[in-house]
Enzyme design. Sequence first.
Site, mmCIF file in Angstrom:
data_model
loop_
_atom_site.group_PDB
_atom_site.id
_atom_site.type_symbol
_atom_site.label_atom_id
_atom_site.label_comp_id
_atom_site.label_asym_id
_atom_site.label_seq_id
_atom_site.Cartn_x
_atom_site.Cartn_y
_atom_site.Cartn_z
ATOM 1 N N HIS A 1 4.102 2.632 12.855
ATOM 2 C CA HIS A 1 3.123 3.632 13.265
ATOM 3 C C HIS A 1 3.753 4.672 14.199
ATOM 4 C CE1 HIS A 1 -0.925 1.928 11.837
ATOM 5 N NE2 HIS A 1 0.052 1.366 11.134
ATOM 6 N N GLU B 1 -5.095 1.976 2.629
ATOM 7 C CA GLU B 1 -5.058 0.750 3.431
ATOM 8 C C GLU B 1 -5.221 1.059 4.911
ATOM 9 O OE1 GLU B 1 -3.020 -2.511 5.813
ATOM 10 O OE2 GLU B 1 -2.671 -0.354 5.732
ATOM 11 N N GLU B 2 -4.587 2.143 5.358
ATOM 12 C CA GLU B 2 -4.552 2.457 6.788
ATOM 13 C C GLU B 2 -5.907 2.867 7.350
ATOM 14 O OE1 GLU B 2 -2.246 1.746 8.687
ATOM 15 O OE2 GLU B 2 -0.346 1.778 7.599
ATOM 16 N N ASP C 1 3.686 -6.326 3.277
ATOM 17 C CA ASP C 1 3.514 -5.233 4.219
ATOM 18 C C ASP C 1 4.582 -5.354 5.299
ATOM 19 O OD1 ASP C 1 2.334 -3.108 5.739
ATOM 20 O OD2 ASP C 1 0.331 -3.747 5.140
ATOM 21 N N HIS D 1 0.823 -1.221 0.000
ATOM 22 C CA HIS D 1 0.000 0.000 0.000
ATOM 23 C C HIS D 1 0.848 1.258 0.000
ATOM 24 C CE1 HIS D 1 0.165 0.963 4.411
ATOM 25 N NE2 HIS D 1 0.127 -0.337 4.600
ATOM 26 N N ASP E 1 5.876 1.487 6.498
ATOM 27 C CA ASP E 1 4.506 0.985 6.440
ATOM 28 C C ASP E 1 3.726 1.893 5.478
ATOM 29 O OD1 ASP E 1 2.072 -0.194 6.892
ATOM 30 O OD2 ASP E 1 1.938 0.352 9.001
#
Length: 362
Positions: free
Chosen positions: A326, A215-216, A238, A69, A183
């Site tokens: 994250h 995606e998130e 991922d 992504h 990510d």
Amino acid sequence: MTKLDATLQMLKDLTDANGVPGNEKEPREVMKKYIAPFADEVTTDNLGSLIAKKTGSVEDGPKIMVAGHLDEIGFMVTNIDDKGFLKFQTVGGWWEQVMLAQRVTIMTKEGNVPGVIGSKPPHILAPEARKKSVDKKDMFIDIGASSKEEAMEFGVRPGDSVVPVCDFTVMKNEKYLMAKAWDNRIGCAIAIEVLRQLKEADHPNTVYGVGTVQEEVGLRGARTSAHQIKPDIGFAVDVGIAGDTPGVTEKEALAKIGEGPQIIMYDASMVSHKGLRDFVTTTADEAGIPYQFDFVAGGGTDSGAIHLTANGVPALSITIATRYIHTHAAILHRDDFENAVKLIVEVIKKLDKDTVKEITFD
């Protein structure tokens, strides 16, 4: 920084690009630049996911989707107060502990504006309040504006995207790479490299290297791009949790960076397809490619959307163990990236119509 080799330059370009859910243009253009030379055609779906198609030796062979992504977690400006401070909404999953005092970039129509996330200083808080993390609703972004009018003169408007700041960095041990947006720009890099290595390979499949959007915030681009492709086999590539930092037990996270890609058995979005999982691990064993099994009780990947496309798609998540996901700065290991590519390439070389049928009903 010393001169980067071609692979590191690609990784730098991908991770330095800014793109939160709903505004993935920058990383999409970078991915297109790198993947187009190895594709027969590059298109996008109507939501903005990039789809690079490469047909193998058979025109109507199995369709294999390899999806990373494009989006990274970030923020969105929701309001500008009279003193020029910005209120914001998180876009993607953030933990308040890692947000405060971090540098950010506001992406405006007139160019980028630097800022920092601020809050009331602890020196004026009650003792009990100091023991708690600051709630994100009490944070703001300081862009060095003296008024709402000046902030607007800078080009800032509600709805503008806000991204973390962390330049791509090769660490002292050059296998360790630090950046924002691993990510999931590492997944996009894997898709690029898979198509590159398959360009001259003899196999009967049509391979799709995909950079999905949003995606998130709910695996949205994977849903639309998979609907357009209608794959026979799907791989989400991922990041995963690294369990090799202080305080993390094997009950919480199994994988260690540098010991091979993670084969995800289970996450909150799907149970991995047993036939495909067994085929991948057998291929890895035969080729001597290291890998690690892992599971994630919370969270999911694009496989969660891909496997529910049409009447179902055998799908598997192959991830790269990454520290501090994250957050503004994450770390992964170059060997894991290279082994993930090698594994997916070897798997695709072994696939054909009969093998896909056998996998599907295993």
